[in-house]
Design a protein around this motif. Structure first.
Motif: not given
Lengths: 115, 115
Positions: A1-3, A26-29, A69-72, A94-100
């Motif tokens: 999830a992102q915030s 904040s994001s794990s991806v 990126k280092s400081q998000t 938004t996540p950069s992978g394919a998706g909606s």
């Protein structure tokens, strides 16, 4: 999830002065990052986006933002504001992978330009 | 320039009533979204829709909500039995499809007031 965190809910600034609106995420991806502007009684308009490449991106109306990126962070800047820049500004990811490509927004920063 | 339109601009309803919010996305777009913004809070993703079905939805989008593309132009959000906490600005957005990211264009919003 992102915030997304926009630390400043309101930013008053004098006309022709520089402004910086802060955004941290904040994001794990990996994510794409955006700034949207909302003028009174209007929808959200894309100001600029970071997808890849140069970390300094330029948008409409003289705005630019830098992806760190280092400081998000993805702070929005303008060297000299005008009265017409008075609006609410939203940072989004938004996540950069394919998706909606659904967007996760921050709470927004109201920019008030003082004559 | 093509734009996303939404009707009505303001809807007032009694608690427990059904409401339908309407959106006309940009004509060659294939991905559709609903977001909402409760007063003073962040813009939140509700649902995305592609190829005549829901592709993603958030926790907010419970059984009280439904979306439909009843014809080639409209995209609707139905709230079956409105609650006070459904009062918000509802934004529709659309984009062209594809695995690479492309911009979401937002409508001006419908302000829903539940009494």
């Amino acid at each position: 999830a992102q915030s997304v965190t926009q630390l400043d809910s309101q930013v008053p600034v004098f006309e022709e002065a520089p402004v910086e609106l802060r955004c941290n995420y904040s994001s794990s991806v990996s994510v794409y990052l955006f700034w949207y502007v909302q003028y009174p009684n209007q929808g959200l308009q894309l100001l600029l986006k970071y997808l890849s490449g140069s970390t300094l991106v330029k948008g409409i109306n003289g705005f630019e933002a830098e992806f760190n990126k280092s400081q998000t962070s993805f702070h929005l800047r303008k060297p000299s504001v005008h009265i017409s820049d008075t609006a609410e500004y939203f940072c989004a990811v938004t996540p950069s992978g394919a998706g909606s490509y659904q967007l996760t927004f921050g709470k927004g920063t109201k920019l008030s330009v003082i004559p | 320039e093509p734009e996303v339109t939404q009707t009505p601009s303001h809807q007032v309803t009694q608690m427990g009533q059904e409401v339908i919010l309407r959106c006309v996305p940009i004509s060659n777009h294939l991905y559709f979204y609903w977001y909402r913004q409760i007063l003073g809070q962040k813009v939140e993703f509700l649902v995305s829709f592609y190829n005549n079905e829901i592709s993603e939805k958030s926790e907010i989008f419970d059984d009280q909500f439904s979306v439909e593309r009843p014809d080639g132009s409209n995209f609707t959000l139905k709230i079956r039995s409105t609650k006070l906490e459904d009062s918000a600005m509802y934004f529709c957005a659309s984009r062209t499809s594809g695995s690479l990211y492309n911009e979401q264009f937002f409508g001006p919003g419908t302000r829903l007031t539940v009494l």
